[in-house]
Scaffold this motif. Structure first.
Motif, PDB file in Angstrom:
ATOM      1  N   GLY A  25       0.803  -1.211   0.000  1.00  0.00           N
ATOM      2  CA  GLY A  25       0.000   0.000   0.000  1.00  0.00           C
ATOM      3  C   GLY A  25       0.838   1.264   0.000  1.00  0.00           C
ATOM      4  O   GLY A  25       0.340   2.332  -0.368  1.00  0.00           O
ATOM      5  N   TRP A  26       2.106   1.161   0.394  1.00  0.00           N
ATOM      6  CA  TRP A  26       2.983   2.323   0.466  1.00  0.00           C
ATOM      7  C   TRP A  26       4.107   2.272  -0.560  1.00  0.00           C
ATOM      8  O   TRP A  26       4.965   3.151  -0.586  1.00  0.00           O
ATOM      9  CB  TRP A  26       3.570   2.449   1.862  1.00  0.00           C
ATOM     10  CG  TRP A  26       2.553   2.889   2.858  1.00  0.00           C
ATOM     11  CD1 TRP A  26       1.828   2.101   3.703  1.00  0.00           C
ATOM     12  CD2 TRP A  26       2.113   4.222   3.106  1.00  0.00           C
ATOM     13  NE1 TRP A  26       0.974   2.865   4.459  1.00  0.00           N
ATOM     14  CE2 TRP A  26       1.131   4.175   4.114  1.00  0.00           C
ATOM     15  CE3 TRP A  26       2.456   5.460   2.563  1.00  0.00           C
ATOM     16  CZ2 TRP A  26       0.486   5.321   4.586  1.00  0.00           C
ATOM     17  CZ3 TRP A  26       1.824   6.598   3.029  1.00  0.00           C
ATOM     18  CH2 TRP A  26       0.849   6.517   4.031  1.00  0.00           C
ATOM     19  N   VAL A  28       3.994   2.666  -3.882  1.00  0.00           N
ATOM     20  CA  VAL A  28       3.915   3.753  -4.862  1.00  0.00           C
ATOM     21  C   VAL A  28       4.324   5.090  -4.241  1.00  0.00           C
ATOM     22  O   VAL A  28       5.184   5.787  -4.792  1.00  0.00           O
ATOM     23  CB  VAL A  28       2.503   3.830  -5.476  1.00  0.00           C
ATOM     24  CG1 VAL A  28       2.358   5.092  -6.335  1.00  0.00           C
ATOM     25  CG2 VAL A  28       2.226   2.587  -6.321  1.00  0.00           C
ATOM     26  N   PRO A  29       3.748   5.494  -3.081  1.00  0.00           N
ATOM     27  CA  PRO A  29       4.202   6.751  -2.477  1.00  0.00           C
ATOM     28  C   PRO A  29       5.694   6.765  -2.160  1.00  0.00           C
ATOM     29  O   PRO A  29       6.363   7.789  -2.356  1.00  0.00           O
ATOM     30  CB  PRO A  29       3.361   6.852  -1.201  1.00  0.00           C
ATOM     31  CG  PRO A  29       2.156   6.035  -1.475  1.00  0.00           C
ATOM     32  CD  PRO A  29       2.621   4.913  -2.337  1.00  0.00           C
ATOM     33  N   THR A  30       6.207   5.637  -1.669  1.00  0.00           N
ATOM     34  CA  THR A  30       7.636   5.586  -1.359  1.00  0.00           C
ATOM     35  C   THR A  30       8.475   5.782  -2.606  1.00  0.00           C
ATOM     36  O   THR A  30       9.471   6.524  -2.602  1.00  0.00           O
ATOM     37  CB  THR A  30       7.979   4.243  -0.700  1.00  0.00           C
ATOM     38  OG1 THR A  30       7.219   4.089   0.501  1.00  0.00           O
ATOM     39  CG2 THR A  30       9.463   4.169  -0.369  1.00  0.00           C
ATOM     40  N   GLY A  31       8.081   5.124  -3.695  1.00  0.00           N
ATOM     41  CA  GLY A  31       8.802   5.291  -4.957  1.00  0.00           C
ATOM     42  C   GLY A  31       8.749   6.724  -5.464  1.00  0.00           C
ATOM     43  O   GLY A  31       9.750   7.257  -5.961  1.00  0.00           O
ATOM     44  N   LEU A  32       7.592   7.356  -5.326  1.00  0.00           N
ATOM     45  CA  LEU A  32       7.457   8.740  -5.777  1.00  0.00           C
ATOM     46  C   LEU A  32       8.295   9.694  -4.922  1.00  0.00           C
ATOM     47  O   LEU A  32       8.876  10.654  -5.436  1.00  0.00           O
ATOM     48  CB  LEU A  32       5.984   9.154  -5.736  1.00  0.00           C
ATOM     49  CG  LEU A  32       5.069   8.437  -6.740  1.00  0.00           C
ATOM     50  CD1 LEU A  32       3.621   8.815  -6.500  1.00  0.00           C
ATOM     51  CD2 LEU A  32       5.481   8.766  -8.181  1.00  0.00           C
ATOM     52  N   ILE A  33       8.353   9.436  -3.622  1.00  0.00           N
ATOM     53  CA  ILE A  33       9.184  10.267  -2.750  1.00  0.00           C
ATOM     54  C   ILE A  33      10.662  10.111  -3.113  1.00  0.00           C
ATOM     55  O   ILE A  33      11.411  11.096  -3.165  1.00  0.00           O
ATOM     56  CB  ILE A  33       8.943   9.908  -1.276  1.00  0.00           C
ATOM     57  CG1 ILE A  33       7.537  10.361  -0.845  1.00  0.00           C
ATOM     58  CG2 ILE A  33       9.995  10.549  -0.372  1.00  0.00           C
ATOM     59  CD1 ILE A  33       7.136   9.894   0.535  1.00  0.00           C
ATOM     60  N   ALA A  85       2.951  12.793  -3.105  1.00  0.00           N
ATOM     61  CA  ALA A  85       3.133  11.340  -3.132  1.00  0.00           C
ATOM     62  C   ALA A  85       2.135  10.632  -2.221  1.00  0.00           C
ATOM     63  O   ALA A  85       1.669   9.527  -2.525  1.00  0.00           O
ATOM     64  CB  ALA A  85       4.568  10.989  -2.730  1.00  0.00           C
ATOM     65  N   PHE A  86       1.785  11.259  -1.112  1.00  0.00           N
ATOM     66  CA  PHE A  86       0.861  10.631  -0.160  1.00  0.00           C
ATOM     67  C   PHE A  86      -0.570  10.565  -0.705  1.00  0.00           C
ATOM     68  O   PHE A  86      -1.382   9.780  -0.203  1.00  0.00           O
ATOM     69  CB  PHE A  86       0.874  11.394   1.165  1.00  0.00           C
ATOM     70  CG  PHE A  86       2.150  11.239   1.934  1.00  0.00           C
ATOM     71  CD1 PHE A  86       2.337  10.176   2.801  1.00  0.00           C
ATOM     72  CD2 PHE A  86       3.193  12.151   1.777  1.00  0.00           C
ATOM     73  CE1 PHE A  86       3.513  10.021   3.510  1.00  0.00           C
ATOM     74  CE2 PHE A  86       4.382  11.994   2.477  1.00  0.00           C
ATOM     75  CZ  PHE A  86       4.544  10.933   3.340  1.00  0.00           C
ATOM     76  N   GLN A  87      -0.874  11.352  -1.719  1.00  0.00           N
ATOM     77  CA  GLN A  87      -2.203  11.289  -2.319  1.00  0.00           C
ATOM     78  C   GLN A  87      -2.396   9.996  -3.103  1.00  0.00           C
ATOM     79  O   GLN A  87      -3.518   9.648  -3.472  1.00  0.00           O
ATOM     80  CB  GLN A  87      -2.425  12.483  -3.252  1.00  0.00           C
ATOM     81  CG  GLN A  87      -2.291  13.845  -2.583  1.00  0.00           C
ATOM     82  CD  GLN A  87      -3.403  14.141  -1.597  1.00  0.00           C
ATOM     83  OE1 GLN A  87      -3.550  13.463  -0.582  1.00  0.00           O
ATOM     84  NE2 GLN A  87      -4.198  15.152  -1.898  1.00  0.00           N
ATOM     85  N   PHE A  88      -1.317   9.280  -3.359  1.00  0.00           N
ATOM     86  CA  PHE A  88      -1.404   8.017  -4.083  1.00  0.00           C
ATOM     87  C   PHE A  88      -1.434   6.809  -3.141  1.00  0.00           C
ATOM     88  O   PHE A  88      -1.418   5.672  -3.601  1.00  0.00           O
ATOM     89  CB  PHE A  88      -0.227   7.884  -5.057  1.00  0.00           C
ATOM     90  CG  PHE A  88      -0.283   8.878  -6.177  1.00  0.00           C
ATOM     91  CD1 PHE A  88      -0.943   8.584  -7.359  1.00  0.00           C
ATOM     92  CD2 PHE A  88       0.306  10.132  -6.048  1.00  0.00           C
ATOM     93  CE1 PHE A  88      -1.012   9.504  -8.393  1.00  0.00           C
ATOM     94  CE2 PHE A  88       0.240  11.067  -7.073  1.00  0.00           C
ATOM     95  CZ  PHE A  88      -0.421  10.748  -8.245  1.00  0.00           C
TER      96      PHE A  88
END
Length: 223
Positions: A25-26, A28-33, A85-88
């Motif tokens: 669940g995290w 995608v946000p982690t990758g974007l960050i 990033a957290f919006q994803f």
């Protein structure tokens, strides 16, 4: 616990992206960050240079002559990339809708500041060596596209059209964080060929935007 209670117990189901899934669940946000960290670090170094005063480098003179646009661009882009990033994170967004709305308002401002300051710098800052007309044209096109996407996304959510809101905001975010992707599109050329000239640099920078938008369109259609 009795044997009958053990036999009667039903195994807990693990839903995709749920608590049992843990990290996915995290991811995608982690990758974007991580992708956003590249321009964030570069921006922080630039702010440090501005705080330290003129360096004597002719390429940096434009920033010291008019520092407000570049400072606004760096701060806006950094917040846009990290907070966005957290919006994803779907579960986080659904559990905290108030946070999603509040962060969304901040992101609209940061995104517009990023796009408009980038357009201003493209038009009014003197171009450094290696930045030609083609790269300036790409920056004007994608900067405008980012600003328009944010406005359309905001207009969609005002109409409670959440599907179009998500689509336009996803496109805007893809353009806004392309600086991280552009680092990877340019690096192989610099390692294998050498310094970038005007046309290869423009095409490789544009490739970062195109790659991000292609991924964004895939995500939008997958939803």
């Amino acid at each position: 616990m009795t044997e009958s209670s053990v036999r009667g117990a039903k195994p807990e189901k693990v839903r995709p992206g749920g608590r049992g899934a843990g990290a996915p669940g995290w991811m995608v946000p982690t990758g974007l960050i991580m992708l956003s960290a590249i321009p964030v670090v570069a921006g922080a170094l630039r702010l440090g240079e501005l705080a330290g005063g003129p360096t004597g480098d002719p390429a940096d003179a434009r920033f010291f002559a008019a520092p407000l646009p570049v400072v606004a661009h760096i701060i806006g882009a950094s917040l846009y990339g990290i907070v966005g990033a957290f919006q994803f994170a779907r579960r986080f967004r659904r559990r905290r809708p108030a946070w999603h709305r509040m962060a969304g308002r901040v992101l609209i401002v940061c995104g517009l500041v990023t796009a408009l300051s980038g357009l201003w710098m493209t038009v009014f800052y003197p171009r450094p060596e290696g930045d030609g007309d083609l790269l300036a044209a790409f920056r004007l096109v994608f900067g405008t596209a980012m600003a328009v996407s944010i406005v359309l996304g905001f207009a969609a959510v005002r109409r409670r059209d959440l599907r179009r809101h998500r689509a336009w905001m996803t496109r805007a975010y893809a353009i806004g964080v392309a600086a991280g992707t552009q680092a990877f599109t340019q690096l192989p050329w610099m390692l294998l060929v050498g310094p970038l000239t005007e046309t290869p640099r423009a095409l490789l920078v544009a490739a970062g935007w195109f790659i991000n938008l292609a991924v964004a369109e895939w995500v939008i259609r997958r939803r």
